[in-house]
Write a protein that holds these residues in place. Sequence first.
Motif, mmCIF file in Angstrom:
data_model
loop_
_atom_site.group_PDB
_atom_site.id
_atom_site.type_symbol
_atom_site.label_atom_id
_atom_site.label_comp_id
_atom_site.label_asym_id
_atom_site.label_seq_id
_atom_site.Cartn_x
_atom_site.Cartn_y
_atom_site.Cartn_z
ATOM 1 N N TYR A 177 0.963 -1.031 -0.074
ATOM 2 C CA TYR A 177 -0.098 -0.118 -0.050
ATOM 3 C C TYR A 177 0.916 1.255 -0.028
ATOM 4 O O TYR A 177 1.991 1.222 0.391
ATOM 5 N N ARG A 178 0.213 2.253 -0.717
ATOM 6 C CA ARG A 178 0.821 3.632 -0.595
ATOM 7 C C ARG A 178 -0.110 4.718 -0.222
ATOM 8 O O ARG A 178 -1.315 4.253 -0.667
ATOM 9 N N SER A 179 -0.036 5.750 0.309
ATOM 10 C CA SER A 179 -0.834 6.687 0.622
ATOM 11 C C SER A 179 -1.209 7.657 -0.655
ATOM 12 O O SER A 179 -0.325 7.733 -1.441
ATOM 13 N N VAL A 180 -2.149 8.342 -0.546
ATOM 14 C CA VAL A 180 -2.490 9.284 -1.752
ATOM 15 C C VAL A 180 -1.434 10.446 -1.586
ATOM 16 O O VAL A 180 -0.707 10.632 -0.474
ATOM 17 N N ALA A 181 -1.105 11.014 -2.389
ATOM 18 C CA ALA A 181 -0.162 12.038 -2.568
ATOM 19 C C ALA A 181 -0.350 13.304 -1.446
ATOM 20 O O ALA A 181 -1.480 13.824 -1.583
ATOM 21 N N VAL A 195 3.506 8.280 0.367
ATOM 22 C CA VAL A 195 4.207 7.471 1.372
ATOM 23 C C VAL A 195 3.883 6.122 1.438
ATOM 24 O O VAL A 195 2.751 5.593 1.508
ATOM 25 N N PRO A 196 5.036 5.249 1.449
ATOM 26 C CA PRO A 196 4.679 3.743 1.667
ATOM 27 C C PRO A 196 3.971 3.713 2.930
ATOM 28 O O PRO A 196 4.352 4.149 3.994
ATOM 29 N N VAL A 197 2.997 2.557 3.013
ATOM 30 C CA VAL A 197 2.335 2.056 4.031
ATOM 31 C C VAL A 197 2.273 0.567 4.216
ATOM 32 O O VAL A 197 1.693 -0.073 3.812
ATOM 33 N N ILE A 215 -5.816 5.320 0.674
ATOM 34 C CA ILE A 215 -5.350 5.609 2.144
ATOM 35 C C ILE A 215 -4.612 7.078 2.105
ATOM 36 O O ILE A 215 -3.778 7.349 1.280
ATOM 37 N N ASP A 216 -5.219 7.805 2.913
ATOM 38 C CA ASP A 216 -5.031 9.438 3.097
ATOM 39 C C ASP A 216 -4.555 9.511 4.300
ATOM 40 O O ASP A 216 -5.295 9.555 5.742
ATOM 41 N N LEU A 217 -2.854 9.404 4.507
ATOM 42 C CA LEU A 217 -2.601 9.383 6.119
ATOM 43 C C LEU A 217 -2.647 10.938 6.844
ATOM 44 O O LEU A 217 -2.900 10.878 7.906
#
Length: 513
Positions: free
Chosen positions: A62-66, A73-75, A383-385
């Motif tokens: 998974y990666r977060s949205v920009a 960002v890697p998740v 995923i929006d961190l």
Amino acid sequence: MTYDVIVIGGGSAGCVLAARLSADPALSVLLLEAGPDFATLEDLPPEVADASYAPFTHDWGYRSVADEFGNEVPVPRGRLIGGSSAVNVCVAMRARPSDHQAWAEAAGPAWGYEQMLPLYQEMEHYPYGEPKYHGLGGPYRMTMPVAEDLGPHAAAVRQASADLGHPLVDDFNAPGAPGFAYTPLSAADGVRLSTAVGYLNPVRHRPNLEVRGETLVDRVLFDGTRATGVRLATGEEIPARHVVLSAGAYNSPAIALRSGIGDGADLAALGIDVVADLPGVGRNLTDHPAYWNIHVAKPPQDLAKSMFGSVLSVAVGEGEPDYDVQILPSAAVPTAGLPAAFVSPTENHPTGWDMVFFVSCVQPRSRGSVRLASRDPEDAPVIDLGLYTDADDAELVAGGVRLARRLARTEPLADLLVAERVPGPDVSDEDLAEAIRRAPAHYNHGSSTMRMGGPDDPAAVVDADGAVHGVQGLTVADASVFPAMPRVATNVPAIVVAERIAGVLRERLTTDN
């Protein structure tokens, strides 16, 4: 066959639930894990078994949205039996009494420190501290690092911390003032002790327990508002009296949303029938924002056995009653082996060795979210961190980096370092917060996306026992239900949450039988 319980997710919490629920021979339990099932310690790939290495070979990818600067960002999350407890850096930290106070205020007195202490004692094997705070003989074995294991650079941080006035703490997991402490590790003899190793593997022989790896769940099935089983990504349907979501802070809400539990308008837009209109599903995502403060190190004469194994906990924010920043000093390690080595060019590195201060805000105000990209279970969630959407978080991390810089200038540590590499001497203390915002990282501690709370709390998804509001036969037990973010690494808190909810659920199911 209709199972009494299906547990979705064989990670930190899921292995606990499978072990504790199947302890009742009258309950049939099926544990489903999307990744591979390594049934014995000998079956584990070397990089998974090795406690000194945090692998990404069994990862959801998974990666977060920009963010506003274009950073994705890697998740990383473990996709294998044991979940992230099988790929983490083995730091074993209990939630603080202040964290449990916040949990009790949000979700009820059963989550207070005094009420939860017996569960901590029951879960652990920890022969180092006072018996009134610790337990022996539990499935979660912890060891204590010694200075020699961490190398001279990390050991020097201890002396520098004391010289700067920070208390030296003998037992991180006992109540008391924060300061510098060695951190218990969920590892022994160089082997990572995941919940699969500690909880699940010793009970696999039970005839009422079945484990299925490489099994991706699409959604929970319902008859009206009662859960009746699960549907796999293959289309197979498995009936059950009760379903437990233990797929973690990202996948538990994703499965719930595909099942029709979430914000009604969002579900309708995806063509998903609404079973329970709970807007809090996938909201309130919380993680510990972090920064890698990297220093060029002199090569150590004695190599360390662990990259991390100590922590300095401090209060940086005004009025903080406990602490809000943690600094994890690393051993000196070869530059090419650093996870953050890519953040700065390594050509012409003067020594080939780096030391890191991993600085984290552990009481963040920023919030993110987890949403569906589509109804397809093969599609990663969105995923929006939300890192640093509250500017105070960057200021707190910056305060921690300023302290790390002071430590680096303090003997005996100063004599073991050459220069700061990241962010570098060109970035002043005053400019740190902006540099941190432009280089977002996190502690891999996603939580609170299906948080506990009462029926009057519009953001709550589950009650104090993990039961999902508005439906029957569905429970959630993992880091997604944290009612507030703890100040520590989230593995032990996720396990103790699973311990309590497993006990409540087992009693309830046994009574209903």
